[in-house]
Write a protein that holds these residues in place. Structure first.
Motif, short mmCIF file in Angstrom:
data_model
loop_
_atom_site.label_atom_id
_atom_site.label_comp_id
_atom_site.label_asym_id
_atom_site.label_seq_id
_atom_site.Cartn_x
_atom_site.Cartn_y
_atom_site.Cartn_z
N GLN A 208 1.02 -1.08 -0.16
CA GLN A 208 -0.10 0.10 -0.43
C GLN A 208 0.68 0.96 0.07
O GLN A 208 1.27 0.71 0.37
CB GLN A 208 -0.51 -0.02 1.21
N SER A 209 -0.06 2.25 -0.10
CA SER A 209 0.79 3.91 -0.23
C SER A 209 0.41 4.67 0.26
O SER A 209 -0.10 5.67 -0.81
CB SER A 209 1.27 3.95 -2.13
N SER A 210 0.56 4.23 2.10
CA SER A 210 0.04 5.95 2.77
C SER A 210 0.95 5.88 3.79
O SER A 210 1.66 5.36 3.89
CB SER A 210 -1.33 5.22 3.05
N GLY A 211 0.41 6.98 4.35
CA GLY A 211 1.54 7.32 5.20
C GLY A 211 0.40 7.85 6.12
O GLY A 211 -0.16 9.09 6.13
N GLN A 212 1.25 7.93 7.46
CA GLN A 212 0.66 9.51 8.74
C GLN A 212 1.26 10.58 8.62
O GLN A 212 2.44 10.11 9.26
CB GLN A 212 0.22 8.56 9.76
N LEU A 213 0.97 11.59 8.73
CA LEU A 213 1.79 12.75 9.26
C LEU A 213 1.11 13.75 10.78
O LEU A 213 -0.44 12.59 10.63
CB LEU A 213 1.70 14.26 8.15
N GLY A 214 1.62 13.59 11.52
CA GLY A 214 1.79 14.77 12.52
C GLY A 214 2.73 15.51 12.51
O GLY A 214 3.91 15.74 12.35
N PHE A 215 1.95 16.94 13.49
CA PHE A 215 3.30 17.32 13.92
C PHE A 215 3.06 17.80 14.98
O PHE A 215 2.04 17.64 16.13
CB PHE A 215 3.43 18.77 12.63
N ALA A 216 4.12 19.03 16.56
CA ALA A 216 3.96 19.55 17.31
C ALA A 216 4.77 20.82 17.05
O ALA A 216 6.07 20.48 16.90
CB ALA A 216 4.69 19.05 18.13
N LEU A 217 4.28 22.01 16.79
CA LEU A 217 4.64 23.94 16.77
C LEU A 217 4.84 23.85 18.36
O LEU A 217 3.70 24.26 19.00
CB LEU A 217 3.64 24.30 15.99
#
Length: 183
Positions: A92-101
């Motif tokens: 599969q070709s998916s990904g999870q993203l996230g961030f902390a600013l």
């Protein structure tokens, strides 16, 4: 892909180094920043372990974890940015993203810029088809960031994570590669 270096006029994504421990502790140790995240505030030792883990994961082949320092032109750390390729469904070709600013940078459009750089990494550099992010239901700033960038709210995962002994739901947003390139 190592090392990663992706830039925009106001930010750059680069690999973490041990020199980032104190600056990341300022982010991950701030209760305001982690209020809607899947963990409680972290101390310097915990952040040192995090940086050790992400720098080791950056060199694993094939690379599936992209935990990156989002830095200002001055070189100061603005955010922790992450894109994790889904390995539960090989092929599969998916990904999870996230961030902390950093909290002192809120309200300046930098959160959107961090996510935009992660979308560029996922779609333009890694060739992924689907990227998604999860947020706490009360995290409206994160909802605005994802919506602004064309991410569609898919729904709620009930009882998704346990933070501090309490179960919390998550709201999922996603964007597909064709949608990204139409925007």
């Amino acid at each position: 892909m190592y090392p990663v270096l992706i830039t925009s006029p106001r930010l750059g994504l680069r690999e973490f180094t041990p020199d980032d421990v104190d600056a990341l502790t300022d982010i991950y140790g701030d209760p305001r920043v982690v209020e809607h995240m899947s963990f409680e505030p972290r101390d310097r030792d915990q952040v040192e372990t995090t940086i050790s883990n992400v720098t080791a994961a950056a060199r694993v082949e094939p690379r599936t974890e992209y935990s990156l320092a989002a830095v200002l032109p001055s070189g100061h750390l603005a955010a922790f940015a992450r894109l994790a390729i889904d390995t539960q469904h090989p092929g599969q070709s998916s990904g999870q993203l996230g961030f902390a600013l950093r909290a002192d940078l809120w309200g300046q459009g930098l959160g959107s810029e961090v996510v935009r750089l992660l979308l560029r990494l996922g779609f333009d550099e890694l060739g992924l088809y689907r990227l998604w992010g999860a947020r706490g239901p009360d995290n409206q700033p994160s909802a605005r960031v994802m919506t602004k960038l064309g991410m569609i709210e898919e729904g709620r995962i009930r009882g998704h994570i346990n933070v501090g002994g309490r179960w919390r739901d998550s709201v999922v947003h996603s964007i597909l590669e064709p949608e990204w390139h139409r925007a």
